[in-house]
Scaffold this active site. Structure first.
Site, PDB file in Angstrom:
ATOM      1  N   TRP A 102      65.186   8.885   5.973  1.00 31.09           N
ATOM      2  CA  TRP A 102      64.615  10.178   5.561  1.00 31.09           C
ATOM      3  C   TRP A 102      64.119  10.125   4.128  1.00 31.09           C
ATOM      4  CZ3 TRP A 102      63.219  12.299   9.673  1.00 31.09           C
ATOM      5  CH2 TRP A 102      64.037  12.371  10.804  1.00 31.09           C
ATOM      6  N   ASP A 172      67.353  16.701  -0.325  1.00 37.87           N
ATOM      7  CA  ASP A 172      67.309  17.016   1.098  1.00 37.87           C
ATOM      8  C   ASP A 172      68.761  17.210   1.548  1.00 37.87           C
ATOM      9  OD1 ASP A 172      67.181  16.952   3.869  1.00 37.87           O
ATOM     10  OD2 ASP A 172      65.959  15.130   3.987  1.00 37.87           O
ATOM     11  N   LYS A 196      70.641  21.266  12.129  1.00 37.15           N
ATOM     12  CA  LYS A 196      71.850  20.455  12.106  1.00 37.15           C
ATOM     13  C   LYS A 196      73.092  21.307  11.906  1.00 37.15           C
ATOM     14  CE  LYS A 196      69.041  16.760  11.720  1.00 37.15           C
ATOM     15  NZ  LYS A 196      68.057  16.111  10.886  1.00 37.15           N
TER      16      LYS A 196
HETATM   17  C1  LIG Z   1      66.888  15.555  10.618  1.00 39.47           C
HETATM   18  C2  LIG Z   1      66.580  15.274   9.199  1.00 39.47           C
HETATM   19  C3  LIG Z   1      65.268  15.389   8.682  1.00 39.47           C
HETATM   20  C4  LIG Z   1      64.082  15.701   9.553  1.00 39.47           C
HETATM   21  O1  LIG Z   1      64.121  16.978   9.966  1.00 39.47           O
HETATM   22  P1  LIG Z   1      62.962  17.606  10.892  1.00 39.47           P
HETATM   23  O2  LIG Z   1      63.342  19.047  10.834  1.00 39.47           O
HETATM   24  O3  LIG Z   1      63.105  16.996  12.245  1.00 39.47           O
HETATM   25  O4  LIG Z   1      61.661  17.326  10.254  1.00 39.47           O
HETATM   26  C5  LIG Z   1      65.073  15.176   7.343  1.00 39.47           C
HETATM   27  N1  LIG Z   1      66.097  14.856   6.535  1.00 39.47           N
HETATM   28  C6  LIG Z   1      67.363  14.727   6.988  1.00 39.47           C
HETATM   29  C7  LIG Z   1      68.443  14.377   6.036  1.00 39.47           C
HETATM   30  C8  LIG Z   1      67.639  14.939   8.329  1.00 39.47           C
HETATM   31  O5  LIG Z   1      68.894  14.807   8.778  1.00 39.47           O
END
Ligand SMILES: *Cc1c(COP(=O)(O)O)cnc(C)c1O
Length: 361
Positions: A102, A172, A196
């Site tokens: 990511w 993030d 999540k």
């Molecule tokens: C799942 C995830 C993403 C991507 O998320 P999307 O909503 O599918 O674009 C980005 N960063 C992290 C840390 C993630 O776990």
């Protein structure tokens, strides 16, 4: 109806009381005669939902007043471009720490818009640790330093934030938002896809310090400019109404049933400890992450034998422990144990692992 223990990395389990409440309000939300899915985002009823969601998020996460909360779409992945377009605006430079897929994707996206530099990486050991950094590694004139706080695929987390001095830190937090308290004031910007640990898919939450809004690059599309959404209180266009409503229910659950983020952290630590202690004692299963950087949310593990891994995943699935296969880049297994995974779910998984180990010696 039997519910499974869902160890998916995302979309993932939601608290059962939240699902029940949403079900009970599906046809008639609070006497409106409509589902939240059907009502106008300009209605008084929805206005209260989005305002309540923001107020709850601010309270639960203790977000300072000089930060805006934005409810957006596009997932975590859209933020990879948005962060760069909006923040890489003074010196057109940003420093990235590469701790997994990511962070790498975010870095690649930023390279399209300016001088993005990877200042540290843990790719040499399949991202199984958090690289050490010190202030001297960052360019003093960088517009921001970027990290992925919890690495969903590899199961690492920052227990200590990098010291970036006066350079805004961007993180993030898609896979650890609401799992424990975070000192928001240490960051310039935080973002998270909701699927999540906060709601269903479709909602992305951005928490941004006000002084970082309003300096986007000229090429920035209107919809990708934080100012557009900040000025319109996240109602510039139709927001992901139903996911915002579910987020509100989840926040309500965290505040009133779980007792807030300190309590959430205690429970998450208890759950993770149970699993890690077993991995440390097992002769068959091994965690893939160095002990000091282990995530509370995502726990990857392997047997060291691909066939045995596959057998485990198959039998676990049949026994009601679903989505436990590891990410293709790590192999093996991964148990994502977000807020909604009950302690009992981890307990039963560990029992199952013990039994599997005994049967497959
Ligand atoms: C799942 C995830 C993403 C991507 O998320 P999307 O909503 O599918 O674009 C980005 N960063 C992290 C840390 C993630 O776990």
């Amino acid at each position: 109806m039997a519910r499974v223990y869902n160890f998916s990395a995302g979309p993932s389990m939601l608290p059962e009381p939240v699902l029940k409440k949403a079900a009970s309000e599906m046809l008639d939300y609070e006497g409106s005669g409509q589902s939240v899915m059907e009502m106008s985002h300009r209605s008084k009823t929805f206005d209260k939902i989005i305002k309540d969601a923001e107020a709850l998020l601010r309270e639960v996460m203790n977000i300072p007043d000089n930060y805006k909360v934005l409810f957006l779409q596009g997932g975590g992945s859209t933020q990879f471009a948005m962060v760069a377009l909006n923040l890489m605006n003074k010196n057109n430079k940003a420093d990235y720490i590469i701790t997994g897929q990511w962070a790498k994707k975010a870095f690649k996206e930023a390279q399209r818009y300016g001088d993005a530099k990877a200042v540290a990486s843990s790719e040499d050991k399949t991202f199984s640790y958090i690289p050490k950094t010190d202030k001297s590694m960052f360019r003093g004139y960088a517009d921001y330093v970027y990290i992925c706080l919890n690495n969903t695929i590899y199961g690492t987390v920052y227990h200590e934030l990098p010291d970036t001095g006066d350079i805004p830190l961007v993180a993030d937090i898609s896979s650890n938002i609401l799992s424990e308290p975070i000192d928001v004031s240490k960051f310039g910007l935080l973002f998270a896809g909701a699927q999540k640990n906060m709601a269903g898919a479709g909602l992305t939450v951005v928490i941004i310090r006000e002084d970082l809004i309003g300096n986007a690059m000229d090429i920035t599309p209107t919809m990708l400019n934080y100012k557009t959404h900040a000025d319109a209180d996240s109602l510039f266009n139709t927001p992901p109404c139903y996911s915002i409503y579910i987020a509100k229910l989840v926040l309500d659950w965290i505040k009133n049933e779980m007792g807030g983020l300190d309590k959430m952290k205690e429970l998450n630590e208890k759950k993770a400890k149970l699993l890690y202690d077993f991995l440390d004692s097992s002769a068959m299963f091994n965690g893939t992450v160095v002990a000091e950087d282990r995530s509370l949310m995502n726990v990857p593990f392997v047997t060291g034998d691909a066939d045995l891994d596959a057998k485990f995943v198959k039998e676990a699935t049949e026994a009601g422990f679903v989505n436990i296969k590891g990410h293709r880049s790590v192999g093996g297994m991964r148990a994502s144990i977000y807020n909604a995974m009950p302690y009992e779910g981890v307990e039963k998984l560990v029992e199952f692992m013990k039994k599997f180990e005994a049967e497959n010696k």
